[in-house]
Design an enzyme around this catalytic site. Structure first.
Site, mmCIF file in Angstrom:
data_model
loop_
_atom_site.group_PDB
_atom_site.id
_atom_site.type_symbol
_atom_site.label_atom_id
_atom_site.label_comp_id
_atom_site.label_asym_id
_atom_site.label_seq_id
_atom_site.Cartn_x
_atom_site.Cartn_y
_atom_site.Cartn_z
ATOM 1 N N ASP A 70 0.814 -1.213 0.000
ATOM 2 C CA ASP A 70 0.000 0.000 0.000
ATOM 3 C C ASP A 70 0.852 1.269 0.000
ATOM 4 O O ASP A 70 2.082 1.214 0.158
ATOM 5 C CB ASP A 70 -0.951 -0.003 1.211
ATOM 6 N N ASP A 139 -7.205 -3.061 14.562
ATOM 7 C CA ASP A 139 -8.590 -3.427 14.214
ATOM 8 C C ASP A 139 -8.620 -4.571 13.203
ATOM 9 O O ASP A 139 -9.646 -4.856 12.599
ATOM 10 C CB ASP A 139 -9.341 -2.201 13.658
ATOM 11 N N HIS A 141 -7.040 -4.819 10.317
ATOM 12 C CA HIS A 141 -6.940 -4.540 8.877
ATOM 13 C C HIS A 141 -5.642 -5.095 8.318
ATOM 14 O O HIS A 141 -4.606 -5.083 8.976
ATOM 15 C CB HIS A 141 -7.103 -3.048 8.556
ATOM 16 N N GLU A 146 -9.594 -1.779 5.656
ATOM 17 C CA GLU A 146 -10.202 -1.486 6.944
ATOM 18 C C GLU A 146 -11.435 -2.384 7.165
ATOM 19 O O GLU A 146 -11.912 -3.027 6.226
ATOM 20 C CB GLU A 146 -10.630 -0.012 6.960
HETATM 21 C C1 GLP Z 1 -0.592 0.336 8.510
HETATM 22 C C2 GLP Z 1 -0.276 -0.491 7.268
HETATM 23 C C3 GLP Z 1 -0.470 -1.972 7.498
HETATM 24 C C4 GLP Z 1 0.211 -2.400 8.786
HETATM 25 C C5 GLP Z 1 -0.404 -1.635 9.930
HETATM 26 C C6 GLP Z 1 0.161 -2.050 11.274
HETATM 27 O O1 GLP Z 1 -1.936 0.636 8.654
HETATM 28 N N1 GLP Z 1 -1.072 -0.091 6.152
HETATM 29 O O2 GLP Z 1 0.048 -2.693 6.389
HETATM 30 O O3 GLP Z 1 0.072 -3.784 8.960
HETATM 31 O O4 GLP Z 1 -0.144 -0.253 9.731
HETATM 32 O O5 GLP Z 1 1.355 -1.400 11.524
HETATM 33 P P1 GLP Z 1 2.335 -1.756 12.703
HETATM 34 O O6 GLP Z 1 3.103 -2.948 12.242
HETATM 35 O O7 GLP Z 1 3.197 -0.548 12.851
HETATM 36 O O8 GLP Z 1 1.513 -2.030 13.896
#
Ligand code: GLP
Length: 262
Positions: A70, A139, A141, A146
């Protein structure tokens, strides 16, 4: 589904990095190994370990093509919170992956829909993704899919929830209004078309999401729960993330993995 429970973040990261290196090293086809990659704090330990392994000659990325999950809409490559910047800073600049093998969605694209359609076509033209590594949000995702994103969604424009903008504001001076409101993201369907999916889940704040991923029903409320429908899915997690699992679930996965090592 396999759930690999490791004592801590460091061990979880090492396990996942070794698993990825093994998959790349055992790829015998002439076409490149196609690797899907996430951003976030969760994969940082894996990237660190893969860089070490690359420098030590234990794995090479010369015959690897990457597709990232993304990108924020409206941040250019030089923005230090763009996922382009993150990936180059934390991984790509330190390994032998050819620059032309890197694929990332362009959050500045004039025609985002075309950008997303082309991304799907490019993945298909490469023969699909061999291994997609991911993380998840609190959450549940996956990528930027989402809650209530269709479980068969493809790459497209996503609206970030207020929850995600609050969580991600830690990288934007703790100001949620500075977090972009939109992102381009692969779909849940895109991730789950991959031959293998490896999701990293660590820390107390992901305990609820891990329980929903493993024990809950498949639901668009927790897009990560779609993992249950994939026939080659692995969750690598740490003990901290297991806090909401039922005791028998926890024991089951510990037993199964112990048995597999014999
Ligand atoms: C963002 C990214 C996700 C990732 C999430 C969790 O929203 N788009 O791909 O998995 O953050 O991030 P973290 O690993 O920092 O908790």
């Amino acid at each position: 589904m396999r759930v690999i429970i490791q004592e801590n973040y460091e061990k979880m990261s090492r396990w996942a990095a070794e698993h990825i290196a093994k998959a790349i090293n055992s790829h015998k086809e002439a076409r490149p190994f196609v690797l899907g990659l996430p951003t976030g704090s969760s994969p940082l330990g894996v990237y660190k370990k893969l860089i070490e392994m690359n420098k030590a000659g234990k794995v090479s990325f010369k015959n690897v093509v990457t597709f990232n999950m993304d990108e924020y809409v409206g941040l250019d490559h030089d923005h230090d919170q763009s996922y382009w910047y993150f990936m180059h800073d934390n991984f790509f600049n330190h390994i032998d992956l050819p620059a032309q093998n890197i694929n990332m969605l362009n959050g500045m694209a004039k025609d985002p829909e075309k950008e997303c359609r082309d991304y799907e076509k490019k993945i298909a033209a490469m023969g699909g993704i061999d291994l997609f590594m991911g993380g998840i949000g609190v959450d549940g995702h996956i990528a930027f899919n989402e809650p209530f994103t269709s479980l068969s969604s493809r790459t497209g424009l996503r609206t970030l929830t207020t929850d995600t903008r609050i969580v991600n504001s830690r990288f934007f001076g703790n100001d949620p209004s500075k977090v972009p409101a939109y992102a381009l993201s692969v779909g849940v369907g895109t991730v789950f078309d991959s031959k293998e999916v490896l999701v990293l889940i660590n820390g107390h704040n992901k305990a609820r999401a891990l329980a929903h991923t493993v024990e809950g029903g498949v639901s668009q409320k927790w897009t990560c729960s779609a993992l249950q429908m994939h026939n080659n899915a692995i969750i690598a997690c740490d003990e901290d993330a297991c806090g909401e699992l039922k005791v028998d679930t926890y024991r089951y996965f510990k037993d199964v993995e112990k048995a597999e090592r014999l």
